[in-house]
Write a protein that holds these residues in place. Structure first.
Motif, PDB file in Angstrom:
ATOM      1  N   ILE A  38      23.624  -5.870  68.246  1.00  0.00           N
ATOM      2  CA  ILE A  38      24.568  -6.978  68.219  1.00  0.00           C
ATOM      3  C   ILE A  38      25.780  -6.540  67.404  1.00  0.00           C
ATOM      4  CG2 ILE A  38      24.976  -9.339  67.445  1.00  0.00           C
ATOM      5  CD1 ILE A  38      22.019  -9.888  67.784  1.00  0.00           C
ATOM      6  N   LEU A  78      30.594 -12.653  68.166  1.00  0.00           N
ATOM      7  CA  LEU A  78      29.304 -12.006  68.334  1.00  0.00           C
ATOM      8  C   LEU A  78      29.153 -11.505  69.765  1.00  0.00           C
ATOM      9  CD1 LEU A  78      28.826 -13.461  65.622  1.00  0.00           C
ATOM     10  CD2 LEU A  78      26.540 -14.062  66.415  1.00  0.00           C
ATOM     11  N   TRP A  79      28.794 -10.220  69.884  1.00  0.00           N
ATOM     12  CA  TRP A  79      28.577  -9.608  71.189  1.00  0.00           C
ATOM     13  C   TRP A  79      27.150  -9.080  71.245  1.00  0.00           C
ATOM     14  CZ3 TRP A  79      32.791 -10.198  74.238  1.00  0.00           C
ATOM     15  CH2 TRP A  79      34.039 -10.321  73.629  1.00  0.00           C
ATOM     16  N   PHE A  80      26.444  -9.318  72.337  1.00  0.00           N
ATOM     17  CA  PHE A  80      25.051  -8.938  72.483  1.00  0.00           C
ATOM     18  C   PHE A  80      24.897  -7.888  73.586  1.00  0.00           C
ATOM     19  CE2 PHE A  80      25.340 -13.139  70.770  1.00  0.00           C
ATOM     20  CZ  PHE A  80      24.355 -13.185  69.792  1.00  0.00           C
ATOM     21  N   THR A  81      24.028  -6.913  73.348  1.00  0.00           N
ATOM     22  CA  THR A  81      23.774  -5.900  74.363  1.00  0.00           C
ATOM     23  C   THR A  81      22.955  -6.477  75.508  1.00  0.00           C
ATOM     24  OG1 THR A  81      23.889  -4.121  72.726  1.00  0.00           O
ATOM     25  CG2 THR A  81      22.725  -3.644  74.789  1.00  0.00           C
ATOM     26  N   SER A 120      16.858 -15.834  67.862  1.00  0.00           N
ATOM     27  CA  SER A 120      16.539 -16.168  69.236  1.00  0.00           C
ATOM     28  C   SER A 120      15.287 -17.033  69.243  1.00  0.00           C
ATOM     29  CB  SER A 120      16.292 -14.907  70.068  1.00  0.00           C
ATOM     30  OG  SER A 120      15.715 -15.242  71.318  1.00  0.00           O
ATOM     31  N   SER A 124      19.539  -6.546  71.109  1.00  0.00           N
ATOM     32  CA  SER A 124      20.385  -5.756  70.215  1.00  0.00           C
ATOM     33  C   SER A 124      20.664  -4.383  70.841  1.00  0.00           C
ATOM     34  CB  SER A 124      19.686  -5.580  68.868  1.00  0.00           C
ATOM     35  OG  SER A 124      18.495  -4.812  69.001  1.00  0.00           O
ATOM     36  N   ASN A 181      22.384 -13.135  76.526  1.00  0.00           N
ATOM     37  CA  ASN A 181      22.248 -14.103  75.447  1.00  0.00           C
ATOM     38  C   ASN A 181      20.970 -14.920  75.619  1.00  0.00           C
ATOM     39  OD1 ASN A 181      24.838 -13.151  75.174  1.00  0.00           O
ATOM     40  ND2 ASN A 181      25.727 -15.143  74.682  1.00  0.00           N
ATOM     41  N   LEU A 238      31.083 -16.842  70.837  1.00  0.00           N
ATOM     42  CA  LEU A 238      30.042 -16.141  71.579  1.00  0.00           C
ATOM     43  C   LEU A 238      30.402 -16.121  73.050  1.00  0.00           C
ATOM     44  CD1 LEU A 238      28.561 -17.889  69.161  1.00  0.00           C
ATOM     45  CD2 LEU A 238      26.499 -17.016  70.221  1.00  0.00           C
ATOM     46  N   SER A 248      13.454 -10.880  67.525  1.00  0.00           N
ATOM     47  CA  SER A 248      14.914 -10.976  67.681  1.00  0.00           C
ATOM     48  C   SER A 248      15.485 -12.012  66.723  1.00  0.00           C
ATOM     49  CB  SER A 248      15.271 -11.308  69.130  1.00  0.00           C
ATOM     50  OG  SER A 248      14.995 -10.227  69.982  1.00  0.00           O
ATOM     51  N   PRO A 251      28.028  -3.107  72.367  1.00  0.00           N
ATOM     52  CA  PRO A 251      27.778  -3.865  73.600  1.00  0.00           C
ATOM     53  C   PRO A 251      28.922  -3.697  74.590  1.00  0.00           C
ATOM     54  CG  PRO A 251      27.255  -5.189  71.671  1.00  0.00           C
ATOM     55  CD  PRO A 251      27.909  -3.952  71.156  1.00  0.00           C
TER      56      PRO A 251
END
Length: 481
Positions: free
Chosen positions: A314, A365-368, A301, A312, A371, A398, A351, A238
């Motif tokens: 993630i 946690l990192w999301f592409t 999610s 993702s 969020n 987060l 998800s 991400p």
């Protein structure tokens, strides 16, 4: 209980039921698979979950008996879906908890899931004896393993717990095997552009050291190679993970951020480290770990578009056990597309993400994608904090792209943030850090959103789910003359 099975080609005992399962005193001479025990329901798309369990007590699993003949061909009465003559034997195939049962209609193996994984599940084996899992020359040329994951299950296999295990004539190289995800699943109709997560996050717990420990009664675990093909996906980290706080006009290099890949393993090559360590066992295609309490974390999610909007890959970054190895980075893709819309797959993927974390540590946690407005976190099969115990858990961080308030709930009860009631003023970095909840002393759901860094800090303990919701509010500010 009390079943005895021998001379079968495929399964000794097979089940895929809507209810929890309990067996005792099974005696199975393995054909191709000794035990394949699975359950289905409720619907994870509707975010329903139940605490279903599979329990097996006081049972005997035999890899080969002295009187077993070597078969050179598949029996005539066995349908075309039966395993081939060179298929490896598994004493216990790790269970699948799914939305629906397998079709079992003759078009595919019975143990192949055809739907999303259920959200929760737990498998407990107590007083299990494994016997005669030895070399291929003594197994009619086949490989045979006491325990293995389901290589046809792409999305999730919930934790298996073993206690009071006895090994009789079982080679160390034949205790377990973790099959990798099938690279053929990497296509637009299945898992899109990355491996499916399930085979990379199967976990076997040895609660008393009787299964995998080489040094006595230490707790241990078996974890797969979650870092498999990581190099192929390094450019999928991400973008937010590569932000450079020191110079926002530049990006960090992936090699600067990712120091270790996969699931947290403590000190590599050392099972005697009191803080935890893992050794790679090539015959298992997995790590033998000691003193690390690995558990399954589920990131769900709850948004209405959880099947149609991809968030993702993630990056799950953390798990530093203090052994000097530093943090680990695990990349999650999410479940396979299981739908079929007329002549094509539906191009929908839920998800909900299943990963393995080391308790007592912190993760970012990192999301592409953006969020979700509503998260739900499940930390399976852990002990919550109580008056006489700090509990078992992890602390999550987060990052959010906006400074809007984040509300945290546990079982529908609002949990005040750590800075609730604090004076509304500009805070120094040191003052802000005082509100960050402590993993050891904080309760499950303890939280603080730092607007300066736009990071939510959240403690998870015990297996009661915690929800994070972005409330529908408008933030207004003004500067009076």
């Amino acid at each position: 209980g009390g079943f005895t099975a021998a001379r079968q080609w495929e399964y000794g005992v097979f089940a895929w039921t809507a209810s929890s399962l309990a067996f005792r005193e099974l005696a199975v001479a393995v054909g191709t698979t000794g035990l394949s025990l699975n359950t289905f329901g409720p619907d994870p798309v509707k975010h329903f979950f139940e605490r279903k369990t599979i329990r097996v007590d006081g049972s005997l699993i035999v890899g080969r008996t002295d009187s077993e003949p070597c078969m050179s061909s598949v029996p005539n009465h066995c349908p075309s879906i039966c395993s081939k003559t060179d298929a490896a034997k598994l004493g216990i195939m790790m269970s699948t908890f799914s939305k629906k049962r397998s079709k079992m209609d003759g078009t595919s193996p019975w143990h192949k899931p055809k739907s999303y994984p259920a959200i929760r599940g737990q498998v407990n084996y107590t007083d299990t004896t494994f016997a005669n899992f030895v070399s291929e020359s003594a197994m009619c040329g086949k490989k045979a393993f006491a325990i293995g994951n389901n290589k046809l299950s792409p999305d999730a296999m919930h934790p298996n717990y073993f206690r009071s295990t006895t090994l009789i004539n079982v080679l160390q190289t034949r205790i377990a095997h973790m099959y990798p995800p099938n690279p053929a699943w990497i296509n637009q109709e299945d898992c899109v552009d990355m491996d499916c997560d399930g085979p990379k996050h199967s976990i076997v717990h040895d609660l008393d050291g009787s299964l995998v420990s080489t040094t006595g009664s230490r707790r241990g675990s078996i974890i797969p190679l979650a870092e498999l093909r990581f190099g192929n996906y390094i450019d999928r980290l991400p973008e937010t993970m590569l932000y450079n706080d020191a110079d926002p006009t530049t990006r960090l290099l992936a090699t600067d951020v990712v120091k270790n890949k996969g699931i947290a393993r403590g000190e590599t090559g050392n099972l005697d480290n009191a803080k935890g360590g893992c050794v790679f066992e090539s015959d298992w295609n997995a790590y033998r770990c000691s003193q690390i309490n690995h558990q399954m974390l589920i990131v769900e999610s709850m948004d209405a578009d959880s099947e149609t909007r991809r968030i993702s890959p993630i990056a799950v970054h953390g798990g530093d056990l203090g052994t000097g190895s530093g943090p680990y980075t695990d990349l999650l893709n999410g479940p396979m597309d299981h739908g079929w819309c007329t002549y094509y797959t539906c191009l929908k993927r839920l998800s909900t993400f299943y990963t393995v974390v080391a308790l007592g540590t912190e993760y970012h946690l990192w999301f592409t994608g953006s969020n979700p407005g509503h998260f739900r976190f499940h930390l399976l099969n852990t002990i919550g904090n109580a008056a006489d115990s700090p509990g078992e858990g992890v602390k999550l961080s987060l990052w959010y792209k906006n400074p809007q308030r984040k509300d945290v709930y546990k079982e529908g009860i609002f949990l005040e943030p750590e800075n609730f009631g604090a004076q509304d003023k500009a805070l120094t970095s040191a003052e802000r850090s005082e509100f960050i909840p402590d993993l050891q002393t904080g309760h499950s759901g303890a939280n603080y959103f730092d607007r300066s860094s736009q990071v939510l800090h959240l403690v998870l303990k015990g297996d009661k789910p915690v929800d994070v919701i972005l409330p529908p509010v408008v933030q207004v500010s003004s500067n009076w003359p």
